[in-house]
Design a protein around this motif. Structure first.
Motif, PDB file in Angstrom:
ATOM      1  N   ASP A 367      -0.221   1.314 -25.030  1.00  0.00           N
ATOM      2  CA  ASP A 367      -0.160   1.838 -23.567  1.00  0.00           C
ATOM      3  C   ASP A 367       1.254   1.488 -23.064  1.00  0.00           C
ATOM      4  O   ASP A 367       1.948   2.558 -22.441  1.00  0.00           O
ATOM      5  N   ILE A 370       3.363   4.365 -24.710  1.00  0.00           N
ATOM      6  CA  ILE A 370       3.223   5.608 -23.921  1.00  0.00           C
ATOM      7  C   ILE A 370       3.988   5.702 -22.712  1.00  0.00           C
ATOM      8  O   ILE A 370       4.639   6.525 -22.235  1.00  0.00           O
ATOM      9  N   HIS A 371       4.008   4.473 -21.858  1.00  0.00           N
ATOM     10  CA  HIS A 371       5.004   4.394 -20.701  1.00  0.00           C
ATOM     11  C   HIS A 371       6.288   4.560 -20.831  1.00  0.00           C
ATOM     12  O   HIS A 371       6.885   5.187 -20.184  1.00  0.00           O
ATOM     13  N   ALA A 373       7.809   6.146 -23.359  1.00  0.00           N
ATOM     14  CA  ALA A 373       7.998   7.518 -23.623  1.00  0.00           C
ATOM     15  C   ALA A 373       7.844   8.166 -22.500  1.00  0.00           C
ATOM     16  O   ALA A 373       8.963   9.290 -22.478  1.00  0.00           O
ATOM     17  N   GLU A 374       7.168   8.148 -21.762  1.00  0.00           N
ATOM     18  CA  GLU A 374       7.212   8.924 -20.186  1.00  0.00           C
ATOM     19  C   GLU A 374       8.447   8.748 -19.604  1.00  0.00           C
ATOM     20  O   GLU A 374       9.085   9.434 -19.094  1.00  0.00           O
ATOM     21  N   ASP A 375       8.901   7.381 -19.436  1.00  0.00           N
ATOM     22  CA  ASP A 375       9.965   7.030 -18.790  1.00  0.00           C
ATOM     23  C   ASP A 375      11.368   7.713 -19.513  1.00  0.00           C
ATOM     24  O   ASP A 375      12.259   7.952 -18.620  1.00  0.00           O
ATOM     25  N   ASN A 377      11.258  10.545 -21.191  1.00  0.00           N
ATOM     26  CA  ASN A 377      10.942  11.878 -21.367  1.00  0.00           C
ATOM     27  C   ASN A 377      11.009  12.290 -22.935  1.00  0.00           C
ATOM     28  O   ASN A 377      11.759  13.277 -23.206  1.00  0.00           O
ATOM     29  N   GLY A 379       9.079  12.099 -26.843  1.00  0.00           N
ATOM     30  CA  GLY A 379       7.756  12.458 -27.415  1.00  0.00           C
ATOM     31  C   GLY A 379       7.534  10.991 -28.318  1.00  0.00           C
ATOM     32  O   GLY A 379       8.358  10.377 -28.805  1.00  0.00           O
ATOM     33  N   LYS A 448      15.360   7.974 -11.684  1.00  0.00           N
ATOM     34  CA  LYS A 448      14.021   8.191 -11.640  1.00  0.00           C
ATOM     35  C   LYS A 448      13.612   7.055 -10.455  1.00  0.00           C
ATOM     36  O   LYS A 448      12.890   7.602  -9.508  1.00  0.00           O
ATOM     37  N   GLN A 490      12.499  20.096 -27.330  1.00  0.00           N
ATOM     38  CA  GLN A 490      11.700  20.606 -26.124  1.00  0.00           C
ATOM     39  C   GLN A 490      12.370  21.526 -25.387  1.00  0.00           C
ATOM     40  O   GLN A 490      11.946  22.871 -25.463  1.00  0.00           O
ATOM     41  N   CYS A 550      16.884  16.391 -22.968  1.00  0.00           N
ATOM     42  CA  CYS A 550      15.796  16.058 -22.332  1.00  0.00           C
ATOM     43  C   CYS A 550      16.165  15.245 -21.017  1.00  0.00           C
ATOM     44  O   CYS A 550      15.378  14.925 -20.042  1.00  0.00           O
ATOM     45  N   LYS A 589       7.737  24.131 -23.134  1.00  0.00           N
ATOM     46  CA  LYS A 589       8.247  24.213 -21.782  1.00  0.00           C
ATOM     47  C   LYS A 589       9.218  25.389 -21.656  1.00  0.00           C
ATOM     48  O   LYS A 589       9.572  25.607 -20.289  1.00  0.00           O
TER      49      LYS A 589
END
Length: 635
Positions: A367, A370-371, A373-375, A377, A379, A448, A490, A550, A589
């Protein structure tokens, strides 16, 4: 604190060798090709060598039909000796990295013809990687009997002069990355000299020749030379005398396999699949002991034998971070003692500022990945995960199959070798931007946090004070532009990968121009964040590719650059500007990028969608961006 038992913990896995044999026996190597990375990455070297003959029989076209999203790398192989084992090993190594090897093997001892003749099958294979495998018999086959050191020197000089000519010939006719290697010096040759002074002279002159080989990459940007000495220093035998005598296979099976591994790292780099983030556990990985139990003063790092081993591993991690690898810590710990350890422990090599993100909490590690990677941006297939716990590694493998998982054990002295053996972050060439990547991603996380204080995106963009410069590329930009083409997935409308030589050729061509995009804002300088490759040889200018990092998505930078480019094209007498989009698994995208800038569809063929802008109505650049341009004297 000990984490509670997880009923969903991964079960003891089937051995990878058994999994592979089951796929092979059932004829599912093609249909289940996507499973091979997970299987091969857990195999021992000897098991991979055993799998190579079966993998060599795979038809690349069948894999393409079954898995159209798997990137293929075209490889042409030539050399002086028998190399029949190499294609299978290359297939295994590329499959291990989620790639497909499409390999052409030349005839025995045809390297001179192959490199010298532009209409040879070697050129016709249109390789991404062109491997010219060198071995010591290249020299010793031509020395007289008996021989002296000066005789060897004469042949070495002649061969190096020949290789220099062949390299110049090949690089002037092909865009491929040409791969050479240094020459091992087996003892069966040095021991034929009875006096140690002559052996020393031979060793010195042989090493000088290898130095000349290595320096070829300085003079030819599209040449890579694999140094075999570090592989031999790890105990890999240089030759197998029986195979050399009876089959003219002059590099040992072990060295050929190690060479294939290095070539696999290069294939991953040229296909844009080098990893970007190293996520490391803390307890048992970066330091010894359990922080929650032992306290900051009780963990092992710096002092003592084991503490020194952990510090050595931290130095290796910090070295990677200094060259652009983003470091993240993912630990089941409370955040306060982790921060104290990273900032206050006297033996600590890594500091909190070396990490782009420190995730210390009690959530499952997958988990947290995943966070992160999201922060960032990015993959999850950009991540490499290192943890000493088999439980945590197995859980991440099961939940996040795109993450590369490095197996390390309880012995910290072996951590560095385990991390580095697969060259996850290898690049053909680094750019000036790489050393600043961690600081820039930390700034992006600050952006962010800043965004969270605004009620609307537009208000945020107004206060961000985005500055963009679109200008003609210079020589100093070449490594970064090549890197953008290879690593940007991307925002990459064609996903055409370019070597430094490819970029330079486009900059030098009369009708092709390369524009570089730089950006900055209130939080700092982002550096080179994008590129436009432009063909302006007719009155319809064509955008060959548009790339954007990205890190700077959703700020209007691409709209500003396209608007100014269209305006400049119209002022320069162009009657239209065209572009094209080729879909991949990652660039969805930008499917609507051109229509969003006023382009209309002009053609579709099932792979490419082509667009055209007639320059009658050009949208202005976003008002929140300060844009400057310098198209140079050419455009």
């Amino acid at each position: 604190m000990v984490p509670p038992h997880d009923a969903d913990a991964p079960q003891q896995p089937v051995s990878p060798d058994t999994e592979f044999r089951d796929l092979n026996r059932s004829g599912r190597l093609v249909s289940d090709y996507h499973r091979l990375p997970g299987i091969l990455s857990r195999m021992e070297d000897a098991e991979i060598r055993r799998s190579a003959p079966q993998l060599s029989r795979i038809d690349p076209d069948e894999v393409r039909r079954a898995h159209p999203d798997i990137p293929a790398v075209r490889i042409a192989v030539t050399g002086h000796s028998t190399l029949s084992a190499l294609p299978g090993l290359l297939t295994a190594e590329l499959a291990r990295h989620g790639l497909l090897a499409d390999t052409h093997l030349s005839d025995f001892d045809s390297y001179v013809f192959d490199l010298l003749t532009p209409d040879s099958a070697f050129y016709s294979a249109r390789p991404d990687l062109a491997l010219c495998v060198l071995d010591p018999t290249l020299v010793f086959d031509e020395v007289p009997v008996p021989w002296r050191v000066d005789d060897v020197q004469a042949v070495l000089d002649a061969k190096l002069d020949l290789l220099d000519q062949l390299v110049s010939r090949f690089t002037s006719h092909s865009d491929a990355t040409l791969v050479l290697n240094t020459l091992p010096l087996p003892r069966r040759f040095t021991a034929q000299l009875l006096d140690h002074r002559s052996r020393a002279r031979l060793g010195a002159r042989w090493r000088t020749a290898n130095a000349r080989l290595l320096e070829l990459s300085d003079r030819h940007p599209s040449v890579v030379v694999i140094d075999l000495d570090p592989l031999l220093a790890e105990g890999v035998p240089a030759a197998d005398d029986r195979l050399g005598t009876y089959t003219s296979t002059h590099l040992s099976p072990e060295l050929t396999a190690a060479y294939a591994r290095e070539a696999g790292h290069l294939a991953r780099a040229v296909s844009g699949r080098a990893r970007k983030v190293l996520a490391v556990d803390l307890d048992g990985t970066l330091w010894g002991g359990i922080l929650g139990d032992d306290g900051v003063e009780g963990i092992e790092v710096g002092d003592g034998l084991r503490g020194a081993a952990f510090a050595a591993f931290q130095r290796a991690v910090k070295q990677l971070g200094s060259q652009g690898v983003l470091l993240a810590a993912v630990s089941k710990n409370d955040p306060e003692p982790v921060a104290e350890a990273l900032t206050g422990h006297p033996g600590m090599v890594l500091a909190e500022k070396d990490f782009v993100r420190v995730s210390a909490n009690w959530r499952p590690k997958h988990d947290n990945l995943i966070h992160v990677a999201e922060d960032l941006n990015l993959g999850l297939d950009s991540f490499v995960f290192v943890d000493d716990s088999p439980f945590e590694r197995g859980l991440v493998r099961r939940e996040l199959p795109g993450v590369a998982v490095v197996d390390i054990g309880a012995e910290p002295a072996l951590h560095t070798a385990s991390l580095l053996r697969d060259g996850w972050f290898d690049q053909i060439e680094l750019s000036n931007e790489d050393g600043q990547r961690t600081a820039r991603y930390r700034e992006e996380l600050d952006r962010k946090d800043f965004l969270a204080t605004f009620s609307s995106l537009q208000d945020y963009l107004e206060e961000l004070h985005v500055q963009v410069r679109l200008s003609e590329a210079e020589d100093k930009d070449v490594p970064r532009l090549s890197q953008l083409s290879q690593r940007t997935n991307q925002f990459n409308v064609t996903t055409v990968r370019l070597s430094p030589a490819d970029v330079r050729s486009r900059m030098a061509a009369e009708d092709t121009r390369v524009l570089v995009i730089r950006s900055a804002d209130r939080f700092g300088d982002n550096g080179v964040v994008g590129a436009v490759f432009l063909d302006c040889g007719t009155d319809e200018w064509h955008i060959e590719n548009f790339l954007l990092s990205c890190r700077v998505f959703s700020r209007g930078i691409e709209q500003a650059c396209v608007s100014r480019l269209l305006t400049h094209a119209m002022a320069s007498g162009a009657r239209a500007v065209t572009g094209a989009y080729r879909p991949t698994a990652k660039n969805g995208k930008v499917a609507e990028f051109y229509p969003g800038q006023g382009f209309s569809v002009s053609a579709e063929d099932g792979v490419w969608t082509r667009f055209r802008h007639d320059l009658t109505v050009i949208a202005p650049p976003p008002g929140h961006i300060t844009l400057t341009t310098d198209f140079g004297k050419h455009v």
